[in-house]
Design an enzyme around this catalytic site. Sequence first.
Site, mmCIF file in Angstrom:
data_model
loop_
_atom_site.group_PDB
_atom_site.id
_atom_site.type_symbol
_atom_site.label_atom_id
_atom_site.label_comp_id
_atom_site.label_asym_id
_atom_site.label_seq_id
_atom_site.Cartn_x
_atom_site.Cartn_y
_atom_site.Cartn_z
ATOM 1 N N GLY A 104 -26.029 -58.310 -92.860
ATOM 2 C CA GLY A 104 -26.851 -57.264 -92.264
ATOM 3 C C GLY A 104 -26.190 -56.681 -91.020
ATOM 4 O O GLY A 104 -25.005 -56.926 -90.759
ATOM 5 N N ASP A 152 -34.275 -55.613 -97.799
ATOM 6 C CA ASP A 152 -35.202 -54.685 -97.132
ATOM 7 C C ASP A 152 -34.824 -53.208 -97.255
ATOM 8 O O ASP A 152 -35.618 -52.344 -96.956
ATOM 9 C CB ASP A 152 -35.288 -55.016 -95.632
HETATM 10 P P1 ATP Z 1 -30.301 -60.076 -91.706
HETATM 11 O O1 ATP Z 1 -30.505 -58.656 -92.146
HETATM 12 O O2 ATP Z 1 -30.556 -61.055 -92.777
HETATM 13 O O3 ATP Z 1 -30.982 -60.406 -90.417
HETATM 14 P P2 ATP Z 1 -27.923 -60.004 -90.117
HETATM 15 O O4 ATP Z 1 -26.479 -59.961 -90.461
HETATM 16 O O5 ATP Z 1 -28.466 -58.849 -89.331
HETATM 17 O O6 ATP Z 1 -28.703 -60.208 -91.473
HETATM 18 P P3 ATP Z 1 -28.090 -61.831 -87.890
HETATM 19 O O7 ATP Z 1 -28.778 -63.132 -87.788
HETATM 20 O O8 ATP Z 1 -28.448 -60.745 -86.950
HETATM 21 O O9 ATP Z 1 -28.258 -61.385 -89.401
HETATM 22 O O10 ATP Z 1 -26.507 -62.080 -87.740
HETATM 23 C C1 ATP Z 1 -25.840 -63.057 -88.504
HETATM 24 C C2 ATP Z 1 -24.760 -63.718 -87.685
HETATM 25 O O11 ATP Z 1 -23.810 -62.731 -87.237
HETATM 26 C C3 ATP Z 1 -25.252 -64.363 -86.397
HETATM 27 O O12 ATP Z 1 -25.785 -65.633 -86.622
HETATM 28 C C4 ATP Z 1 -23.982 -64.402 -85.568
HETATM 29 O O13 ATP Z 1 -23.161 -65.475 -85.954
HETATM 30 C C5 ATP Z 1 -23.297 -63.099 -85.966
HETATM 31 N N1 ATP Z 1 -23.608 -62.060 -84.979
HETATM 32 C C6 ATP Z 1 -24.695 -61.252 -84.939
HETATM 33 N N2 ATP Z 1 -24.667 -60.431 -83.871
HETATM 34 C C7 ATP Z 1 -23.525 -60.736 -83.199
HETATM 35 C C8 ATP Z 1 -22.907 -60.266 -81.992
HETATM 36 N N3 ATP Z 1 -23.460 -59.287 -81.265
HETATM 37 N N4 ATP Z 1 -21.756 -60.835 -81.610
HETATM 38 C C9 ATP Z 1 -21.183 -61.808 -82.341
HETATM 39 N N5 ATP Z 1 -21.712 -62.287 -83.474
HETATM 40 C C10 ATP Z 1 -22.854 -61.780 -83.907
#
Ligand code: ATP
Length: 408
Positions: A104, A152
């Site tokens: 995501g 989503d």
């Molecule tokens: P979902 O839509 O399921 O929430 P997502 O990719 O947005 O998916 P997140 O939990 O926001 O899910 O991010 C997944 C992982 O990406 C985090 O656990 C972290 O390891 C890494 N990550 C997210 N944001 C950052 C950031 N700003 N800097 C470094 N790593 C990040």
Amino acid sequence: GKGLAVFTSGGDSQGMNAAVRSVVRMGIYLGCKVYFIREGYQGMVDGGDNIEEANWSSVSSIIHKGGTIIGSARCMDFMKREGRLKAASNLVTRGITNLVVIGGDGSLTGANLFRQEWSSLLDELLENNRITKDQREKYKHLHIAGMVGSIDNDFCGTDMTIGTDSALHRIIEAIDAIVSTAYSHQRTFIMEVMGRHCGYLAVVTALSSEADYVFIPESPPTVDWRDKLCYKLEQARVNIMSLYYLALVAALASEADQVFIPEDPVPNNWVEKLCKRLQQERKSGQRLNIIIVAEGAIDREGQPITAELVKKVVVDNLQQDTRITVLGHVQRGGSPSAFDRILGCRMGAEAVMALMEATPETEPCVVTLDGNQAVRLPLMDCVRRTKAVAQAMADKNWDLAVQLRGRS
Ligand code: ATP
């Protein structure tokens, strides 16, 4: 060959395996040395067995499986520079400088940051003698291509995210099952579907299941939401279109003439309208009512509109036998639909092509679907737009949120 690694991060979704498979096979086909990174960023930080070379047959018989066979995780370590330093060391020692991230907006943001820091991370590793001068020079450019896996459909820049279509199948199956029992007992069912910040699943579900009402986060009724209600589909087509292009397609493809969406600018008496509607339905011979609530539905003050709250309104006013079903993770489970399998395949192949064509100046891209074409968009532009939608909603500027989310 070039070192290329693929990993899945954040929440899982159906179709991720198809994407992984496609990346592996396209990578091998183009002469790369392809690696899996297991458990998302955690595996990249921890290294060891988590980073494993893939071969053609290691992705056999996975296209029909839900979830992600290489695991996904949230990773606190990668949020810190120290974690990213370890990750960089694990990649360089294996000669990996091409990354395909499936996740995501959070996962894509992390990848972008990693790439921005890459040079300084390698400098630090060299200083600490964790890599050689040769390695520092040879692996100085990191290339990134992203794909969006999410049920989503909450990412700007793509018509569909990988997993959305399968989740819709799951939801529709569940609703069809419930309709048969609701019919027998003349019940009202309130279904909560996923979508913390995005009402796409709720709207499309409502349209294709002849639901009577739907509540979504982007377009909340006013605080006095009992006094306001929704439109008939005929009156709301224009609004649906601005809410999301695909919702309109779904509406047209289904017998959706009894669907309401909460976009009515005219102040109405919510309870009166709702009750009238439900009663009308019953009088005309309908034996059941279905109301869809997105898990993130809110009113204009930002207060949650929960399935429980809607139930209370229906029971207090109509004394209808009313039940709630929260679908939860069932929506993310099960095998991917044909659409998601093909979507994952196409996006995966395109991501590898993007990496192979990248020059040192090429910015990270995200591969998306636009008008049934695979396209490469600047990763951070899409992430910024996606975050702007969340901000607009936090600012209670729903018009802007809907406008930003729509196709550009
Ligand atoms: P979902 O839509 O399921 O929430 P997502 O990719 O947005 O998916 P997140 O939990 O926001 O899910 O991010 C997944 C992982 O990406 C985090 O656990 C972290 O390891 C890494 N990550 C997210 N944001 C950052 C950031 N700003 N800097 C470094 N790593 C990040």
